[in-house]
Scaffold this motif. Structure first.
Motif, PDB file in Angstrom:
ATOM      1  N   ALA A  82       6.811   0.688 -17.035  1.00  0.00           N
ATOM      2  CA  ALA A  82       5.970   1.495 -16.147  1.00  0.00           C
ATOM      3  C   ALA A  82       5.975   2.984 -16.495  1.00  0.00           C
ATOM      4  O   ALA A  82       4.909   3.585 -16.670  1.00  0.00           O
ATOM      5  N   PRO A  83       7.131   3.645 -16.610  1.00  0.00           N
ATOM      6  CA  PRO A  83       7.084   5.073 -16.963  1.00  0.00           C
ATOM      7  C   PRO A  83       6.554   5.323 -18.361  1.00  0.00           C
ATOM      8  O   PRO A  83       6.000   6.391 -18.640  1.00  0.00           O
ATOM      9  N   VAL A  84       6.697   4.343 -19.247  1.00  0.00           N
ATOM     10  CA  VAL A  84       6.200   4.497 -20.612  1.00  0.00           C
ATOM     11  C   VAL A  84       4.681   4.529 -20.624  1.00  0.00           C
ATOM     12  O   VAL A  84       4.061   5.405 -21.248  1.00  0.00           O
ATOM     13  N   LEU A  85       4.040   3.591 -19.932  1.00  0.00           N
ATOM     14  CA  LEU A  85       2.581   3.578 -19.906  1.00  0.00           C
ATOM     15  C   LEU A  85       2.041   4.812 -19.182  1.00  0.00           C
ATOM     16  O   LEU A  85       0.982   5.338 -19.532  1.00  0.00           O
ATOM     17  N   GLN A  86       2.769   5.274 -18.171  1.00  0.00           N
ATOM     18  CA  GLN A  86       2.334   6.474 -17.447  1.00  0.00           C
ATOM     19  C   GLN A  86       2.395   7.708 -18.344  1.00  0.00           C
ATOM     20  O   GLN A  86       1.454   8.513 -18.383  1.00  0.00           O
ATOM     21  N   ARG A  87       3.495   7.845 -19.067  1.00  0.00           N
ATOM     22  CA  ARG A  87       3.649   9.002 -19.950  1.00  0.00           C
ATOM     23  C   ARG A  87       2.643   8.948 -21.094  1.00  0.00           C
ATOM     24  O   ARG A  87       2.063   9.979 -21.485  1.00  0.00           O
ATOM     25  N   PHE A  88       2.424   7.775 -21.641  1.00  0.00           N
ATOM     26  CA  PHE A  88       1.423   7.592 -22.696  1.00  0.00           C
ATOM     27  C   PHE A  88       0.042   8.038 -22.216  1.00  0.00           C
ATOM     28  O   PHE A  88      -0.666   8.783 -22.892  1.00  0.00           O
ATOM     29  N   THR A  89      -0.345   7.575 -21.020  1.00  0.00           N
ATOM     30  CA  THR A  89      -1.683   7.870 -20.526  1.00  0.00           C
ATOM     31  C   THR A  89      -1.822   9.340 -20.158  1.00  0.00           C
ATOM     32  O   THR A  89      -2.886   9.941 -20.365  1.00  0.00           O
ATOM     33  N   HIS A  90      -0.767   9.940 -19.628  1.00  0.00           N
ATOM     34  CA  HIS A  90      -0.789  11.370 -19.341  1.00  0.00           C
ATOM     35  C   HIS A  90      -1.040  12.162 -20.626  1.00  0.00           C
ATOM     36  O   HIS A  90      -1.898  13.054 -20.671  1.00  0.00           O
TER      37      HIS A  90
ATOM     38  N   TYR B 111       4.310   3.348  -7.689  1.00  0.00           N
ATOM     39  CA  TYR B 111       4.035   2.065  -8.344  1.00  0.00           C
ATOM     40  C   TYR B 111       5.327   1.428  -8.824  1.00  0.00           C
ATOM     41  O   TYR B 111       5.584   0.237  -8.582  1.00  0.00           O
ATOM     42  N   THR B 112       6.155   2.195  -9.502  1.00  0.00           N
ATOM     43  CA  THR B 112       7.413   1.651 -10.004  1.00  0.00           C
ATOM     44  C   THR B 112       8.315   1.216  -8.860  1.00  0.00           C
ATOM     45  O   THR B 112       8.997   0.187  -8.948  1.00  0.00           O
ATOM     46  N   ALA B 113       8.298   1.970  -7.757  1.00  0.00           N
ATOM     47  CA  ALA B 113       9.079   1.579  -6.584  1.00  0.00           C
ATOM     48  C   ALA B 113       8.561   0.269  -6.001  1.00  0.00           C
ATOM     49  O   ALA B 113       9.347  -0.569  -5.526  1.00  0.00           O
ATOM     50  N   GLN B 114       7.248   0.063  -6.025  1.00  0.00           N
ATOM     51  CA  GLN B 114       6.690  -1.206  -5.554  1.00  0.00           C
ATOM     52  C   GLN B 114       7.186  -2.371  -6.412  1.00  0.00           C
ATOM     53  O   GLN B 114       7.521  -3.443  -5.894  1.00  0.00           O
ATOM     54  N   LEU B 115       7.220  -2.179  -7.720  1.00  0.00           N
ATOM     55  CA  LEU B 115       7.744  -3.222  -8.598  1.00  0.00           C
ATOM     56  C   LEU B 115       9.200  -3.529  -8.252  1.00  0.00           C
ATOM     57  O   LEU B 115       9.611  -4.693  -8.199  1.00  0.00           O
TER      58      LEU B 115
ATOM     59  N   ALA C 176       0.567  -7.828 -14.796  1.00  0.00           N
ATOM     60  CA  ALA C 176       0.491  -6.630 -13.946  1.00  0.00           C
ATOM     61  C   ALA C 176       0.434  -5.368 -14.803  1.00  0.00           C
ATOM     62  O   ALA C 176      -0.344  -4.442 -14.519  1.00  0.00           O
ATOM     63  N   THR C 177       1.255  -5.314 -15.847  1.00  0.00           N
ATOM     64  CA  THR C 177       1.330  -4.119 -16.689  1.00  0.00           C
ATOM     65  C   THR C 177      -0.012  -3.794 -17.331  1.00  0.00           C
ATOM     66  O   THR C 177      -0.440  -2.631 -17.355  1.00  0.00           O
ATOM     67  N   VAL C 178      -0.699  -4.802 -17.871  1.00  0.00           N
ATOM     68  CA  VAL C 178      -1.957  -4.508 -18.574  1.00  0.00           C
ATOM     69  C   VAL C 178      -3.043  -4.059 -17.596  1.00  0.00           C
ATOM     70  O   VAL C 178      -3.882  -3.209 -17.938  1.00  0.00           O
ATOM     71  N   PHE C 179      -3.029  -4.608 -16.385  1.00  0.00           N
ATOM     72  CA  PHE C 179      -3.998  -4.151 -15.393  1.00  0.00           C
ATOM     73  C   PHE C 179      -3.690  -2.714 -14.961  1.00  0.00           C
ATOM     74  O   PHE C 179      -4.599  -1.903 -14.766  1.00  0.00           O
ATOM     75  N   GLU C 180      -2.418  -2.400 -14.807  1.00  0.00           N
ATOM     76  CA  GLU C 180      -2.043  -1.041 -14.415  1.00  0.00           C
ATOM     77  C   GLU C 180      -2.319  -0.051 -15.544  1.00  0.00           C
ATOM     78  O   GLU C 180      -2.814   1.058 -15.306  1.00  0.00           O
ATOM     79  N   TRP C 181      -2.021  -0.431 -16.775  1.00  0.00           N
ATOM     80  CA  TRP C 181      -2.273   0.455 -17.911  1.00  0.00           C
ATOM     81  C   TRP C 181      -3.769   0.716 -18.051  1.00  0.00           C
ATOM     82  O   TRP C 181      -4.205   1.859 -18.248  1.00  0.00           O
TER      83      TRP C 181
ATOM     84  N   SER D   2       0.849  -1.193   0.000  1.00  0.00           N
ATOM     85  CA  SER D   2       0.000   0.000   0.000  1.00  0.00           C
ATOM     86  C   SER D   2       0.880   1.237   0.000  1.00  0.00           C
ATOM     87  O   SER D   2       1.789   1.351   0.828  1.00  0.00           O
ATOM     88  N   GLN D   3       0.613   2.151  -0.912  1.00  0.00           N
ATOM     89  CA  GLN D   3       1.402   3.380  -0.949  1.00  0.00           C
ATOM     90  C   GLN D   3       1.268   4.166   0.345  1.00  0.00           C
ATOM     91  O   GLN D   3       2.263   4.579   0.949  1.00  0.00           O
ATOM     92  N   SER D   4       0.040   4.364   0.803  1.00  0.00           N
ATOM     93  CA  SER D   4      -0.181   5.165   2.006  1.00  0.00           C
ATOM     94  C   SER D   4      -0.119   4.351   3.291  1.00  0.00           C
ATOM     95  O   SER D   4       0.163   4.881   4.361  1.00  0.00           O
TER      96      SER D   4
END
Length: 346
Positions: free
Chosen positions: A315-323, A157-161, A219-224, A100-102
């Motif tokens: 991970a950063p690629v899917l994040q940047r794409f979605t942003h 998220y990336t730190a969790q991975l 994991a990647t497809v669920f996160e994306w 959990s992040q928080s």
């Protein structure tokens, strides 16, 4: 300037760029606590993980990495059985992990509390080592991500991975040079991520899509898909490549957007063939790959690494794409509607 260019000052983008330094800090400062988890496996025959949201996707990564590399049976628990239903399943012989992040959600805390009271070893992977979740754990792995102000998880998220990958090396008492090289590889991936923004065009006007991958990238497809839903409001459905062919493939028609993750490894041939088949049906296929020549209407090329570490690179690629897609659709990715940074569920 374009809407995508204007987005560069947004906090989510700033936090995406911090990921290489975050992972470097995690690996450097967390070595002692991560090494200590090997002792917790003594007397445990399997692992049970409690998580929600993006953290649940990091748990999916753990299922594959700890299964493939450490030959552990790893399951995702149902937190509401511990909280809402007050009928927790037996945790006999289990190592119990909370991600959990928080570290604030009551249902996740309750899972670790039950495990701790039952004498089972517990691990908390969290960005707040003073959180209630951490208080219940025998070992706390601090993500070392610092404050994350963007609502959508990026660097945490990336730190969790990375934490999951480091745990894998600790379970077997082995080291991986490729893991310790990950900060440098991630910095290079951030440069690739900028190029990923060029692939958003085919999804700007859609209201639905599917995201498909297998193995470590389950994991990647669920996160994306999660990122697409919370930031662009596209109804994005994640699928294993195998499950997709057992019925959902029927939704694909001409122009239908299909996002495919096809990186080197045991699942590559099936995923590359699936991308090719979808194009033959007339679908618009966005393919993320580390193999030259992989089919796709638009291809996002990422650096090749050992298959088990590939989700960190993507991970950063899917994040940047979605942003970029969120901005192109006229949304504000720093203020997704109806969401808050910390979610407390029971």
């Amino acid at each position: 300037p374009s809407r995508i260019q204007q987005g560069h000052a947004m906090s989510m983008l700033g936090e995406i760029t911090e990921q290489a330094s975050v992972v470097e800090r995690l690996l450097a400062t967390g070595r002692k606590s991560i090494r200590g988890i090997a002792d917790l496996m003594a007397g445990s025959t399997h692992v049970v993980i409690a998580a929600r949201g993006s953290s649940d996707n990091a748990a999916r990564y753990a299922q594959y990495v700890w299964g493939a590399r450490n030959h552990l049976s790893v399951s995702l628990t149902t937190p509401s059985l511990f909280s809402l239903f007050d009928s927790p399943p037996a945790l006999t012989d289990a190592l119990v992990v909370g991600i959990s992040q928080s570290g604030q959600s009551p249902d996740l805390v309750e899972v670790l509390e039950v495990a701790h009271k039952g004498g089972r070893p517990t691990i908390a992977i969290t960005n707040d080592p003073a959180s209630p979740l951490a208080d219940c754990a025998d070992v706390v792995i601090d993500l070392c991500a610092g404050s994350e102000t963007a609502v959508a998880a990026t660097k945490t998220y990336t730190a969790q991975l990375a934490a999951v990958a480091a745990c894998s090396t600790a379970f077997d008492g082995e080291s991986s040079d490729k893991l310790w090289d990950m900060p440098t590889i991630l910095q290079e991936a951030l440069d690739v991520a900028k190029e990923a923004t060029r692939a958003v065009d085919g999804l700007v006007d859609t209201d639905r899509c599917v995201v498909i991958g297998r193995g470590f990238h389950h994991a990647t497809v669920f996160e994306w898909a999660l990122k697409l839903q919370e930031l662009t409001y596209i109804l994005a459905q994640p699928f294993s490549g195998a499950d997709f062919l057992h019925g959902p493939v029927a939704v694909v028609e001409r122009g239908f957007p299909v996002v495919v993750v096809a990186t080197a490894g045991p699942a590559y041939e099936q995923m590359a063939n699936l991308a090719s088949d979808m194009m033959e049906r007339g679908a618009h296929v966005v393919t993320a790959t580390d193999v030259s020549g992989t089919p796709g209407s638009q291809v996002i090329q990422v650096a090749a690494v050992e298959p088990w570490l590939s989700p960190l690179v993507l991970a950063p690629v899917l994040q940047r794409f979605t942003h970029a897609l969120s901005v192109a659709r006229g949304q504000d990715p720093d203020r997704p509607r109806g969401l808050s940074k910390v979610t407390r569920t029971r």
